[in-house]
Design an enzyme around this catalytic site. Structure first.
Site, PDB file in Angstrom:
ATOM      1  N   CYS A  78      13.179 -81.053  65.517  1.00 52.99           N
ATOM      2  CA  CYS A  78      12.417 -80.187  64.618  1.00 52.99           C
ATOM      3  C   CYS A  78      12.538 -80.688  63.180  1.00 52.99           C
ATOM      4  O   CYS A  78      11.911 -81.680  62.839  1.00 52.99           O
ATOM      5  CB  CYS A  78      12.863 -78.738  64.799  1.00 52.99           C
ATOM      6  SG  CYS A  78      11.571 -77.589  64.313  1.00 52.99           S
ATOM      7  N   HIS A  95      12.362 -77.843  70.378  1.00 50.05           N
ATOM      8  CA  HIS A  95      13.822 -77.701  70.509  1.00 50.05           C
ATOM      9  C   HIS A  95      14.247 -77.856  71.975  1.00 50.05           C
ATOM     10  O   HIS A  95      14.327 -76.856  72.701  1.00 50.05           O
ATOM     11  CB  HIS A  95      14.261 -76.311  70.021  1.00 50.05           C
ATOM     12  CG  HIS A  95      14.193 -76.154  68.537  1.00 50.05           C
ATOM     13  ND1 HIS A  95      15.272 -76.381  67.723  1.00 50.05           N
ATOM     14  CD2 HIS A  95      13.182 -75.788  67.730  1.00 50.05           C
ATOM     15  CE1 HIS A  95      14.926 -76.163  66.461  1.00 50.05           C
ATOM     16  NE2 HIS A  95      13.657 -75.803  66.437  1.00 50.05           N
ATOM     17  N   GLU A 126      17.080 -78.314  73.162  1.00 50.01           N
ATOM     18  CA  GLU A 126      18.421 -77.765  73.459  1.00 50.01           C
ATOM     19  C   GLU A 126      18.353 -76.388  74.118  1.00 50.01           C
ATOM     20  O   GLU A 126      19.260 -76.006  74.860  1.00 50.01           O
ATOM     21  CB  GLU A 126      19.284 -77.709  72.188  1.00 50.01           C
ATOM     22  CG  GLU A 126      18.896 -76.691  71.128  1.00 50.01           C
ATOM     23  CD  GLU A 126      17.853 -77.197  70.130  1.00 50.01           C
ATOM     24  OE1 GLU A 126      17.070 -78.109  70.483  1.00 50.01           O
ATOM     25  OE2 GLU A 126      17.809 -76.664  69.003  1.00 50.01           O
TER      26      GLU A 126
HETATM   27  N1  GLN Z   1      11.911 -76.092  58.292  1.00 42.13           N
HETATM   28  C1  GLN Z   1      11.107 -76.795  59.219  1.00 42.13           C
HETATM   29  C2  GLN Z   1       9.814 -76.038  59.547  1.00 42.13           C
HETATM   30  O1  GLN Z   1       9.720 -74.870  59.310  1.00 42.13           O
HETATM   31  C3  GLN Z   1      11.884 -77.099  60.483  1.00 42.13           C
HETATM   32  C4  GLN Z   1      12.226 -75.892  61.280  1.00 42.13           C
HETATM   33  C5  GLN Z   1      13.254 -76.162  62.338  1.00 42.13           C
HETATM   34  O2  GLN Z   1      13.935 -77.171  62.295  1.00 42.13           O
HETATM   35  N2  GLN Z   1      13.446 -75.233  63.255  1.00 42.13           N
HETATM   36  O3  GLN Z   1       8.897 -76.608  60.048  1.00 42.13           O
END
Ligand code: GLN
Length: 536
Positions: free
Chosen positions: A383, A511, A513
């Site tokens: 992410c 994600h 995970e």
């Molecule tokens: N801050 C980034 C976004 O909002 C990444 C978010 C995250 O890593 N969950 O896109």
């Protein structure tokens, strides 16, 4: 009829109630029963999405995009039952819906009160989970907080009513307490006695006690607890401190016959437990040889819970790859300030930049990604970690020194990561994020396709910002691989460093995970650890 098991806690918090509840679920599943897990959280936030990681640890995201308590992550790793928004009940949700119904006139002019309206709403939500699928056997409801807390009272009262209404055979209470050890090695039962008294004052007689204790409790200690708490002697269990892994807890409980006692109390007949999958996890755990050191470069390194699923996924990968994965926590704000990245990272075999929000520490993450790229160390970006990989590439390969995400630098001339246009005007937090599972299509010849072994995968998202499509050509022409997209190819889901220059640099917008389990490791975590092992 469905059976209910209410899991509450006493004496103090952080006793591992979530793992205990999950382990009970795992044991019942090992006997072929269908189990659903529910978490009741007494806080007034509607969900965990707006809570600081410092306050509340990880936000666990379900397929349907609910931002929930991290305990749902434990449920997902230990049990198979489906988890969604319905499995996470907060005081905020309950009040929100009762107040909405009151405004809609649904209470027909009645005075709306905690009892019965709030408690009925809680009960309805628990019953809704148990009725959701018609093959449910048992619903395990974990009540957050500690007995005696003001805010848990409506949940305990709802539990009391359900136990009364369903009858003792259909609903039982499992209470988790602490048995401290004082100087001289003596185990003290008094806090447990008081905790059970508090439960009794709430009208709930625990059927089963699980006592967190530094060592296995001996028979006289159990007998004393049983005598003072009205709990059967064979229903007093120890959850001893173990130095292996939380995945041993189902086995520890099984060896004490916890599942047999639960089933007897609920009058359920079941097949013998098949503990082979859990035993196999422990065999893999013991068989690991050697070690890889994984540098996790993030913002919240002093709190383990913030990256709970991530650390678990690394652990699952270590079981699968037969090598210990030592986690080296590197605070990105500190790392940003150092001039000597090499000496801090010199023994690191792989770099992982996890998800995160906000500007602090970003340049430290970019520096760590650059180090991994130049030193040909495996890199996994998740992410924010993917956005970092894009920013690093733009700054150091395309030589756009000011390249950034508009999250951190709205005026950047090279906004290589930016907000989707349709989101740009939404102001309200909670509702602007891309949340939950959606399809990703992997490109031929990519590491991500090799990892998953299939073109179309389903993974969960929790982010606002995206790869800026106007830079696709610049990125591809300079060698960055766009390795996966969403189904209509409007969003980039995965980028990879050129395979000819680098052994394994993969970053994803989702994600992975959240879906990793000890018996079904996330393919990306597995291949990341495998690459770290190979490159060592
Ligand atoms: N801050 C980034 C976004 O909002 C990444 C978010 C995250 O890593 N969950 O896109």
């Amino acid at each position: 009829m469905n059976k209910f098991i209410f899991v509450s806690g006493g004496v103090c918090s952080s006793l591992g109630k979530g793992v205990a509840a999950s382990s009970i679920g795992a044991l019942l599943e090992s006997r072929g029963l269908n189990v659903r897990m529910v978490k009741c959280d007494p806080y007034i936030n509607v969900d965990a999405g707006t809570m600081s990681p410092y306050q509340h640890g990880e936000v666990y995201v379900t397929d349907d995009g609910a931002e929930t308590d991290l305990d749902l992550g434990n449920y997902a790793r230990f049990t198979k039952g489906r988890l969604s928004l319905a499995n996470s009940i907060t005081t905020g949700q309950v009040y929100e819906s009762v107040i909405r119904k009151e405004r809609e006139g649904k209470y027909l002019g009645k005075c709306v009160q905690v009892i019965p309206h709030i408690t009925d709403e809680i009960k309805d939500r628990i019953l809704a989970v148990s009725n959701e699928e018609n093959d449910n056997d048992v619903v395990i409801i974990e009540i957050g907080g500690t007995v005696g807390d003001i805010e848990s009272i409506p949940f305990l009262e709802a539990a009391r009513q359900l136990i009364h209404e369903c009858g003792k055979k259909n609903a039982i209470s499992v209470h988790l307490t602490l048995i401290p050890e004082v100087a001289g090695g003596e185990l003290k039962t008094k806090p447990t006695q008081h905790s059970v008294k508090s439960m009794q004052e709430m009208g709930i007689q625990p059927d089963i006690l699980i006592c967190r204790s530094p060592v296995m409790m001996d028979e006289p200690t159990c007998r004393k607890i049983a005598q003072f708490t009205n709990v059967d002697l064979d229903a007093v269990f120890t959850s001893p401190t173990i130095d292996t892994t939380i995945y041993q807890i189902p086995i520890v409980f099984f060896d004490q016959k916890l599942d047999q006692v639960i089933l007897r109390k609920m009058g359920v007949e079941s097949r013998h437990a098949d503990m082979r999958p859990w035993n196999s996890v422990m065999d893999h755990f013991k068989a690991r040889q050697g070690k890889v050191r994984i540098g996790v470069v993030g913002k919240y390194m002093n709190i383990h819970d913030t990256y709970a699923s991530l650390y678990e996924a690394l652990f699952h990968a270590s079981l699968e790859c037969g090598v210990e994965a030592e986690i080296v926590k590197i605070d990105s704000s500190d790392f940003e300030k150092t001039d000597d990245a090499d000496s801090i990272l010199k023994d690191i075999d792989g770099v992982l930049v996890p998800g995160g929000f906000g500007e602090r520490g970003i340049n430290g993450m970019v520096k760590a990604a650059q180090w991994a790229r130049i030193n040909k160390k495996p890199y996994l970006g998740i992410c924010l970690g993917m956005q970092i990989m894009i920013i690093e590439w733009a700054r150091n390969v395309l030589n756009w020194a000011d390249a950034d995400s508009t999250e951190f630098s709205p005026a950047s001339k090279h906004p290589v990561v930016s907000l989707l246009e349709e989101q740009a005007n939404i102001k309200n937090y909670g509702g602007t994020m891309r949340l939950g599972a959606s399809e990703t299509v992997n490109e031929d010849g990519s590491h991500i396709l090799a990892a998953y072994g299939k073109k179309v995968i389903l993974e969960r998202h929790r982010h606002r910002f995206e790869f800026s499509n106007q830079y696709r050509d610049d990125m591809i022409n300079s060698g960055l691989r766009l390795a996966a997209f969403n189904s209509d190819k409007t969003l980039v889901e995965c980028v990879e460093w050129p395979h000819e220059d680098h052994p394994w640099g993969v970053a994803v917008q989702f994600h992975p995970e959240y879906k990793s389990k000890p018996m079904a490791v996330s393919p990306l975590f597995r291949d990341f650890i495998a690459a770290a092992k190979k490159c060592k």
